[in-house]
Design an enzyme around this catalytic site. Structure first.
Site, mmCIF file in Angstrom:
data_model
loop_
_atom_site.group_PDB
_atom_site.id
_atom_site.type_symbol
_atom_site.label_atom_id
_atom_site.label_comp_id
_atom_site.label_asym_id
_atom_site.label_seq_id
_atom_site.Cartn_x
_atom_site.Cartn_y
_atom_site.Cartn_z
ATOM 1 N N ARG A 161 1.006 -1.232 0.098
ATOM 2 C CA ARG A 161 -0.005 0.122 0.010
ATOM 3 C C ARG A 161 0.842 1.424 -0.146
ATOM 4 O O ARG A 161 0.736 2.102 0.677
ATOM 5 C CB ARG A 161 -0.949 0.019 1.260
ATOM 6 C CG ARG A 161 -1.860 -1.068 1.252
ATOM 7 C CD ARG A 161 -2.904 -0.840 0.146
ATOM 8 N NE ARG A 161 -4.022 -1.782 0.280
ATOM 9 C CZ ARG A 161 -4.056 -3.113 -0.159
ATOM 10 N NH1 ARG A 161 -3.093 -3.616 -0.684
ATOM 11 N NH2 ARG A 161 -5.122 -3.728 0.343
ATOM 12 N N SER A 236 -10.419 -0.125 3.739
ATOM 13 C CA SER A 236 -9.622 -0.142 5.046
ATOM 14 C C SER A 236 -8.999 1.180 5.347
ATOM 15 O O SER A 236 -8.532 1.780 4.546
ATOM 16 C CB SER A 236 -8.356 -1.046 4.667
ATOM 17 O OG SER A 236 -8.888 -2.355 4.130
ATOM 18 N N GLU A 332 -3.943 4.168 6.052
ATOM 19 C CA GLU A 332 -3.792 3.849 4.639
ATOM 20 C C GLU A 332 -4.724 5.014 3.884
ATOM 21 O O GLU A 332 -4.021 5.658 2.744
ATOM 22 C CB GLU A 332 -4.577 2.770 4.435
ATOM 23 C CG GLU A 332 -4.475 2.117 2.997
ATOM 24 C CD GLU A 332 -5.363 1.177 2.526
ATOM 25 O OE1 GLU A 332 -6.206 1.472 1.532
ATOM 26 O OE2 GLU A 332 -5.299 0.043 2.988
#
Ligand code: EPU
Length: 336
Positions: A161, A236, A332
């Protein structure tokens, strides 16, 4: 091309947060992007699908919504094709197109919200596949000079990520197209991760096709993750933390069944959703926001939440997980 002032960004962020852009423009081509840059309005902020940002305040300067479209096969090899996709295409539309052509490699990433141009920024991934696995190169316009530049895979510094565009390159480029390498035969199917195998079985599929895997992923995601059209969210909210083995061993003393995944370097990844759930946040509502009842890692907007409210919840969760487990979660989602 229309430059608008004081534009509400509510329709353009999947969290459904209210914030205004001082100036706002939608661009359909690189030429239009350059025209917009020539307005001289700064700072420039590039908006993709708005599915990975938390707007905590109004945006000064110029917000540019990338709507550069187009999907085309640019090279053919014996078993593969290279496909160039406009940065403003909706990621899932591209996945569906690939599946319909029987081009393999992105089916496990079905239904990930967001745009194609935003996908490399955080190296999106799901069910054992990451964007970097099918990535060839991308084209981006340098916002300071207006010049176009190509980035190879090594130049993107992809990580979990993570990429160059979240670090040194943050806020400096507009990704105008991405080229992918997809298989045209002898597809390497990836059905071992998580619930995919079980879901295919439930679907009665014995010999999985790209379309069947895509359908299985859509079913799994729809059952666990809230639809942003119904309940505001950004998928997320945190990354799964990567820690030393010693940290896991300490956690295992009180939680012998703590889920974890070994990493190639000997460290381990611990699911943030599990840590958050253990701290009692799963399904908990705080004002207009909360942690989703079916997946603790997802923060949601029940309606009317502000970015500040969501940010406060995120910070409270980070603090509580750190206190209980000595692990510091990292967002994130890009908090603006
Ligand atoms: N878990 C809990 N409680 C929860 C949620 C999860 O205990 O509330 C446990 C599960 O039991 C499981 C483990 O955590 O043992 C992993 O859960 P899951 O398979 O749902 O995946 P995840 O690690 O939470 C990651 C990605 C998702 C991606 C899935 C599937 C990150 C930050 N998230 O989630 O990506 O779809 O794996 O590959 O890496 C996203 O980035 O927006 C995203 C949705």
């Amino acid at each position: 091309m229309l430059l608008r002032e004081n534009t509400p960004l509510l329709p353009y962020n999947t969290f459904g947060l209210e914030a205004q852009a001082a100036h706002f423009i939608e661009i359909q081509s690189v030429a239009e992007l350059n025209q917009a840059l020539q307005s001289g309005i700064r700072p420039v902020f590039i908006l993709g699908g708005g599915s990975n940002i938390l707007l905590t305040q109004d945006m000064p300067g110029l917000v540019v919504r990338n709507r550069i479209r187009g999907i085309s096969v640019v090279r053919r090899f014996k078993n593969r094709v290279w496909v160039r996709v406009g940065g403003g295409e909706v990621w899932h539309d591209f996945v569906q197109w690939a599946v319909s052509q029987d081009f393999g490699g992105v089916e496990n990433m079905s239904l990930i919200p967001g745009s194609v141009g935003a996908a490399p920024v955080q190296n999106i991934g799901a069910y054992g596949v990451e964007l970097k696995d099918v990535f060839v190169n991308l084209e981006a316009v340098d916002l300071a000079t207006g010049r176009a530049r190509q980035f190879s895979r090594p130049a993107c510094h992809f990580g979990y990520r993570d990429s160059f565009f979240k670090r040194e390159g943050k806020g400096r480029y507009c990704i105008t197209s991405v080229t992918f390498s997809l298989s045209t035969r002898q597809h390497r199917l990836n059905t071992s991760y998580g619930d995919i195998h079980k879901t295919l079985e439930n679907m009665g599929v014995q010999h999985p096709t790209l379309a069947a895997i895509s359908e299985a992923v859509i079913r799994i995601r729809s059952s666990k993750l809230p639809d942003p059209a119904v309940i505001g969210n950004c998928g997320s909210f945190f990354k799964n933390p990567e820690t030393d083995r010693a940290v896991l061993e300490r956690i295992q003393k009180t939680h012998p069944n703590a889920p974890h995944y070994p990493l190639p370097d000997g460290r381990v990844k611990i699911p943030a959703g599990w840590l958050i759930e253990q701290c009692g946040w799963k399904g908990k509502r705080v004002g207009n926001t909360g942690s989703y009842e079916k997946q603790a890692l997802v923060l949601v907007n029940y309606g009317g939440a502000t970015g500040q409210e969501v940010k406060a919840l995120a910070l409270a969760i980070i603090e509580s997980v750190e206190k209980s487990f000595g692990v510091r979660l990292e967002a994130e989602v890009n908090m603006i």
